[in-house]
Motif scaffolding. Structure first.
Motif, PDB file in Angstrom:
ATOM      1  N   LEU A 131       0.826  -1.203   0.000  1.00  0.00           N
ATOM      2  CA  LEU A 131       0.000   0.000   0.000  1.00  0.00           C
ATOM      3  C   LEU A 131       0.864   1.259   0.000  1.00  0.00           C
ATOM      4  CD1 LEU A 131      -2.796  -1.108   2.508  1.00  0.00           C
ATOM      5  CD2 LEU A 131      -2.752  -1.279   0.016  1.00  0.00           C
ATOM      6  N   SER A 132       1.977   1.224   0.718  1.00  0.00           N
ATOM      7  CA  SER A 132       2.874   2.376   0.716  1.00  0.00           C
ATOM      8  C   SER A 132       3.479   2.589  -0.662  1.00  0.00           C
ATOM      9  CB  SER A 132       3.972   2.170   1.761  1.00  0.00           C
ATOM     10  OG  SER A 132       4.884   3.247   1.764  1.00  0.00           O
ATOM     11  N   ALA A 133       3.847   1.492  -1.335  1.00  0.00           N
ATOM     12  CA  ALA A 133       4.377   1.617  -2.698  1.00  0.00           C
ATOM     13  C   ALA A 133       3.311   2.155  -3.648  1.00  0.00           C
ATOM     14  CB  ALA A 133       4.893   0.268  -3.177  1.00  0.00           C
ATOM     15  N   ALA A 134       2.070   1.736  -3.456  1.00  0.00           N
ATOM     16  CA  ALA A 134       0.980   2.243  -4.299  1.00  0.00           C
ATOM     17  C   ALA A 134       0.772   3.735  -4.082  1.00  0.00           C
ATOM     18  CB  ALA A 134      -0.303   1.472  -3.993  1.00  0.00           C
ATOM     19  N   ILE A 135       0.849   4.175  -2.836  1.00  0.00           N
ATOM     20  CA  ILE A 135       0.730   5.608  -2.543  1.00  0.00           C
ATOM     21  C   ILE A 135       1.841   6.390  -3.230  1.00  0.00           C
ATOM     22  CG2 ILE A 135       0.918   7.296  -0.677  1.00  0.00           C
ATOM     23  CD1 ILE A 135      -0.552   5.312   1.120  1.00  0.00           C
ATOM     24  N   HIS A 136       3.052   5.848  -3.212  1.00  0.00           N
ATOM     25  CA  HIS A 136       4.186   6.520  -3.857  1.00  0.00           C
ATOM     26  C   HIS A 136       3.997   6.588  -5.372  1.00  0.00           C
ATOM     27  CE1 HIS A 136       8.301   7.491  -4.990  1.00  0.00           C
ATOM     28  NE2 HIS A 136       8.319   6.394  -5.756  1.00  0.00           N
ATOM     29  N   ILE A 137       3.584   5.501  -5.977  1.00  0.00           N
ATOM     30  CA  ILE A 137       3.444   5.466  -7.439  1.00  0.00           C
ATOM     31  C   ILE A 137       2.289   6.355  -7.895  1.00  0.00           C
ATOM     32  CG2 ILE A 137       2.866   3.957  -9.383  1.00  0.00           C
ATOM     33  CD1 ILE A 137       4.330   1.711  -7.918  1.00  0.00           C
ATOM     34  N   ALA A 138       1.194   6.383  -7.129  1.00  0.00           N
ATOM     35  CA  ALA A 138       0.022   7.185  -7.510  1.00  0.00           C
ATOM     36  C   ALA A 138       0.249   8.674  -7.269  1.00  0.00           C
ATOM     37  CB  ALA A 138      -1.204   6.706  -6.740  1.00  0.00           C
ATOM     38  N   GLY A 139       1.283   9.042  -6.532  1.00  0.00           N
ATOM     39  CA  GLY A 139       1.570  10.442  -6.286  1.00  0.00           C
ATOM     40  C   GLY A 139       0.652  11.084  -5.272  1.00  0.00           C
ATOM     41  N   VAL A 140       0.145  10.311  -4.324  1.00  0.00           N
ATOM     42  CA  VAL A 140      -0.717  10.840  -3.270  1.00  0.00           C
ATOM     43  C   VAL A 140       0.014  10.708  -1.939  1.00  0.00           C
ATOM     44  CG1 VAL A 140      -2.839  10.343  -4.529  1.00  0.00           C
ATOM     45  CG2 VAL A 140      -1.859   8.594  -3.037  1.00  0.00           C
ATOM     46  N   THR A 141      -0.651  11.156  -0.871  1.00  0.00           N
ATOM     47  CA  THR A 141       0.019  11.167   0.431  1.00  0.00           C
ATOM     48  C   THR A 141      -0.536  10.164   1.425  1.00  0.00           C
ATOM     49  OG1 THR A 141      -1.462  12.937   1.197  1.00  0.00           O
ATOM     50  CG2 THR A 141       0.644  13.599   0.191  1.00  0.00           C
ATOM     51  N   ASN A 142      -1.763   9.673   1.207  1.00  0.00           N
ATOM     52  CA  ASN A 142      -2.346   8.722   2.155  1.00  0.00           C
ATOM     53  C   ASN A 142      -3.331   7.816   1.436  1.00  0.00           C
ATOM     54  OD1 ASN A 142      -4.937  10.185   2.097  1.00  0.00           O
ATOM     55  ND2 ASN A 142      -3.841  11.723   3.325  1.00  0.00           N
ATOM     56  N   MET A 143      -3.898   6.875   2.182  1.00  0.00           N
ATOM     57  CA  MET A 143      -4.786   5.886   1.583  1.00  0.00           C
ATOM     58  C   MET A 143      -6.127   6.486   1.187  1.00  0.00           C
ATOM     59  SD  MET A 143      -3.931   2.550   3.980  1.00  0.00           S
ATOM     60  CE  MET A 143      -5.224   1.581   3.215  1.00  0.00           C
ATOM     61  N   SER A 144      -6.601   7.490   1.873  1.00  0.00           N
ATOM     62  CA  SER A 144      -7.868   8.128   1.515  1.00  0.00           C
ATOM     63  C   SER A 144      -7.760   8.792   0.148  1.00  0.00           C
ATOM     64  CB  SER A 144      -8.259   9.158   2.574  1.00  0.00           C
ATOM     65  OG  SER A 144      -8.463   8.543   3.824  1.00  0.00           O
ATOM     66  N   GLU A 145      -6.661   9.488  -0.087  1.00  0.00           N
ATOM     67  CA  GLU A 145      -6.456  10.104  -1.397  1.00  0.00           C
ATOM     68  C   GLU A 145      -6.292   9.038  -2.486  1.00  0.00           C
ATOM     69  OE1 GLU A 145      -3.238  12.813  -1.254  1.00  0.00           O
ATOM     70  OE2 GLU A 145      -4.124  14.096   0.287  1.00  0.00           O
ATOM     71  N   LEU A 146      -5.624   7.947  -2.152  1.00  0.00           N
ATOM     72  CA  LEU A 146      -5.466   6.858  -3.122  1.00  0.00           C
ATOM     73  C   LEU A 146      -6.816   6.277  -3.497  1.00  0.00           C
ATOM     74  CD1 LEU A 146      -3.627   4.890  -4.704  1.00  0.00           C
ATOM     75  CD2 LEU A 146      -3.510   3.489  -2.637  1.00  0.00           C
ATOM     76  N   SER A 147      -7.685   6.063  -2.511  1.00  0.00           N
ATOM     77  CA  SER A 147      -9.017   5.518  -2.780  1.00  0.00           C
ATOM     78  C   SER A 147      -9.834   6.476  -3.636  1.00  0.00           C
ATOM     79  CB  SER A 147      -9.735   5.241  -1.456  1.00  0.00           C
ATOM     80  OG  SER A 147     -11.056   4.795  -1.686  1.00  0.00           O
ATOM     81  N   SER A 148      -9.772   7.749  -3.320  1.00  0.00           N
ATOM     82  CA  SER A 148     -10.539   8.740  -4.085  1.00  0.00           C
ATOM     83  C   SER A 148     -10.052   8.819  -5.526  1.00  0.00           C
ATOM     84  CB  SER A 148     -10.425  10.119  -3.423  1.00  0.00           C
ATOM     85  OG  SER A 148     -10.924  10.086  -2.099  1.00  0.00           O
TER      86      SER A 148
END
Length: 812
Positions: A538-555
């Protein structure tokens, strides 16, 4: 209702007969008795509804008297009824307390509600009388289907009967060749038998084919990286004559180790250490009738060692499976993506998914009072288990030449074996082979204890891969530092100040049950490693997506037109950029001046953690091919970390599958290593882990023996284990009271969120040249696989091939 009145009701119940099946009884049970209390009372009374009727009768009579003396529906009457109800519940709980703490050997026994220890042991003797009759039925059926002769001649005459004229070249012939050539009326002229140790050492039948693997020579492709699956159907009739279905079975064993401490320790009464041998049998769920049992001719110089390395196809399959597993993590762990669960792949299908969803048929075979650490006991153990080897013995009378040109009749016995896998951990497998090696010069196959195929199991292997270090006398001290796989490579109690390391994350979520010695608490360490792997994903996904947390990743994912397509695209990028487990022959260790050791550590944790999850998921689905693929990677890791003995077993497992075992036995070994005790897809566990569950049940039974822990009592408990388990299941079914074996786990969402936040804030997946941990300053992802010298590994395999073939009954 007082405790005395409750016990009095039980006494009346034990002395009277009659039934009262009313809805009021069931209402009372659901309203005033908890499941555990009701189950305990019903278990020892044997009469569910009659007991509840007696208890409810006492309660209702008390309630009626209270209400009649009161003022209708006054508050005082309602409070009195409530007090009576509470008293009834307390009385029922009093019986539970008596059952729990008295052990039913004193008070309830005198009331006639349970049996004494002597009376209890008598039915146990009856239950354990024919404890293995089911397995003996399997043996009988397989003996009928045994058509290929792997047997040996056992009634051979002495050398003098042959007039010193039988050729030693016949020792390479099978039984049929012997019958035609060895006992001819005019024996060929050749050296005498006394020079060749001929008696009792005839090799199994060897088909006259020339091949370098378990496939036909015409089926071997030109490219070394692509091989046809071993499960390719063989024309019917090759393995069996006729259309009979062939379902084999597997034997699995483990030690039962327990210390018995005396109540009063004296010079002649000290702690006793019990080391016994526990075994069970499990029937195959897959029919392999279409596969052949003909032995395979092995040319040692023609063995292709490329088969034991992960191929390009293996790497592609591994990446595809990891993408499925990571996508599953996304929809399960990221808040707001649960609506996509229907589009995720819940189970990775394989050739035998339907069969592996069936419930396994397991038969405990009891306890043998033998210690496998003692060589003589190990031989006795194998001798005792040899009764479960399907064997067909035929006799043939042949005329042989004697002195003076005369002939005499000699009876020759031919043993045809159906080989059975015998699973265990690495140490047990080595002891089995050692025992068979010692008896290799015996006169016949039975005395050589042939019929067993020693097979390494997966649960102990997983623990070995987690811990990654073998303390042996043959490991040099300077190698102990580098002997690492997962735990020894990534876990150090000195790295508490290095952010993003496993020990630092362990401290962040306060997992104090995670310790350095994995073997002392494998479950805790394994669960933590799984959670840490998910957190890194999940941390790697946050880094690749260019967001800062899981809520932003989900949105960000849910804002797209096709959220699941976005998830799959993100997963592909994550696997390609952050995961490196690939082995490519000829690569060398790479060095980079701008290396970021913190990022490399995170990638290594992610890569090894996903490989472990791939192995676990392959076991859950019962996918033999996925598990075998993981064993290829394990072979490389064990070799790179100087893990000598498990490296040998990883190589031996692949040798058995690709070269040594006939096709039917090879597939049986591969697909019979899982147990599904519940039924349903994704419920398989390693066979040796199920053995641990049976050991726990047996040890619990031994504990309840109290002072009666005699060898006879332990044998009795082991034999009755299967019958007792069946009785408990039938009792639950008849009473409707189910005792679940599923573990209730607390939510780990808060722990996961805290770990993801810690990794994301420290940006462990961002590249910052020169950054490093104090304890892991030079770690590099995939360094273990890249540092392997393939020429040295091939040389090591060449040396081990001869040792493995020497101990195999199929390679004589």
């Amino acid at each position: 209702m007082t405790s005395a009145s409750c016990v009095a009701a039980l006494v009346d119940l034990a002395c009277e007969s009659g039934t009262a099946k009313t809805e009021a009884t069931q209402t009372y049970a659901s309203g005033y008795l908890c499941n555990k209390c009701f189950n305990s009372i019903a278990k020892y009374s044997g009469l569910k509804e009659e007991l509840l009727y007696k208890l409810s009768k006492v309660y209702h009579s008390s309630s009626s008297a209270s209400s009649s003396s009161g003022a209708g529906t006054s508050e005082i009457s309602r409070q009195g009824m409530k007090r009576k109800a509470d008293a009834a519940l307390q009385g029922a709980n009093a019986v539970k307390v008596v059952v729990t703490y008295d052990g039913c050997e004193k008070r309830l026994q005198k009331l006639g509600l349970c049996l004494s220890i002597t009376s209890t042991l008598k039915p146990l003797d009856v239950l354990g009388t024919n404890h293995d009759h089911i397995v003996m039925g399997w043996v009988k059926e397989l003996s009928k289907l045994t058509t290929t002769s792997h047997g040996f001649i056992t009634g051979l005459p002495t050398a003098q009967m042959f007039n010193d004229s039988v050729s030693s070249t016949y020792s390479s012939f099978g039984v049929d060749s012997l019958a035609e050539n060895l006992y001819a009326s005019t024996p060929p002229s050749s050296p005498s038998l006394s020079e060749h140790s001929f008696v009792g050492n005839i090799s199994p039948i060897t088909p006259e084919v020339s091949c370098v693997s378990s496939y036909e020579s015409d089926d071997i492709p030109s490219e070394p990286n692509e091989y046809p699956p071993q499960s390719t159907p063989v024309p019917a009739g090759i393995g069996n004559e006729g259309n009979e279905e062939w379902y084999g079975f597997r034997l699995v064993r483990d030690n039962v180790d327990k210390n018995v401490k005396p109540r009063d320790m004296r010079l002649n009464s000290q702690t006793t250490s019990l080391h016994y041998f526990h075994t069970y049998a499990v029937k195959d769920r897959i029919c392999f009738s279409h596969l052949s049992t003909d032995p395979i001719e092995i040319v040692q110089d023609s063995i292709n060692f490329e088969m034991f390395y992960p191929t390009v196809g293996d790497n592609t399959e591994l990446v595809s499976n990891l993408e499925t597993l990571v996508a599953r993590m996304f929809v399960q762990r990221i808040p707001g993506l649960q609506s996509l669960s229907a589009e995720a792949t819940p189970h990775i299908k394989h050739l035998y998914s339907k069969q592996m969803a069936l419930k396994s048929e397991v038969v405990p075979l009891g306890v043998m009072l033998k210690n496998e650490n003692v060589l003589g006991d190990m031989i006795d153990i194998l001798d005792g288990l040899h009764r479960y080897i399907p064997t067909t013995t035929t006799s043939q009378t042949l005329d042989v030449c004697a002195e003076g040109g005369h002939t005499r009749a000699v009876e020759v016995k031919l043993h045809n074996f159906s080989y059975i896998p015998l699973g265990g951990d690495q140490l047990t497998i080595a002891r089995i082979r050692g025992s068979q090696s010692i008896l290799s010069n015996s006169d016949n196959g039975e005395e050589r204890l042939e019929g067993f195929v020693p097979v390494i199991e997966d649960w102990h292997t997983k623990m070995c891969f987690m811990e990654g270090l073998e303390f042996g006398h043959d490991i040099a001290p300077f190698l102990l530092i580098d002997a690492q796989v997962i735990w020894k490579r990534l876990y150090s109690s000195c790295s508490g100040m290095d952010t993003g390391t496993l020990f630092q994350l362990r401290n962040v979520i306060n997992r104090r049950n995670v310790i350095t010695d994995v073997s002392k608490d494998l479950t805790a360490c394994e669960e933590f490693m799984q959670l840490a792997t998910i957190a890194h994903v999940l941390s790697a996904a946050i880094h690749i997506a260019g967001v800062t947390n899981m809520s932003e990743l989900s949105s960000k994912i849910m804002s797209t037109d096709k959220p699941m397509a976005e998830v799959k695209s993100l997963v592909k990028t994550l696997i390609s950029e952050m995961v490196r487990i690939e082995y490519i022959a000829g690569t060398s260790e790479s060095t980079c001046p701008s290396i970021d050791s913190v990022q490399e550590y995170a990638k290594e944790t992610l890569s090894l953690g996903l490989l472990l999850l791939e192995f676990k998921d392959g076991i859950r689905e019962g996918d033999g091919n996925r598990v075998l693929r993981c064993w290829k990677y394990f072979l490389l890791f064990y070799h790179a970390t100087k893990h000598k003995y498990y490296c040998i077993e990883a190589f031996n497992l692949q040798m058995q599958y690709y070269y040594i075992l006939p096709k039917r036995y090879a597939e049986q070994m591969l697909w019979g290593r899982f147990i599904n005790s519940e039924g349903g897809p994704g419920h398989n566990i390693p066979a040796d882990l199920h053995m641990e569950h049976l050991n726990k049940l047996l040890k619990g039974t031994i504990c309840h023996l109290g002072a009666n822990k005699t060898p006879q009592a332990i044998i009795r408990a082991g034999k009755a284990l299967g019958a007792l388990k069946y009785i408990l299941e039938e009792f639950d079914r008849s009473t409707g009271v189910w005792v679940t074996t599923n573990h209730t786990t607390r939510s780990e969402a808060e722990d996961l969120m805290k770990m993801v936040t810690e990794l994301s804030q420290n940006k462990v997946f961002s590249h910052k040249p020169g950054r490093k941990h104090q304890i892991f300053p030079s770690i590099q992802c995939n360094k273990l696989l890249e540092s392997i010298n393939q020429k040295k590994l091939d040389l090591w395999m060449t040396q081990k091939v001869g040792e493995i073939l020497k101990l195999s009954p199929f390679s004589h």
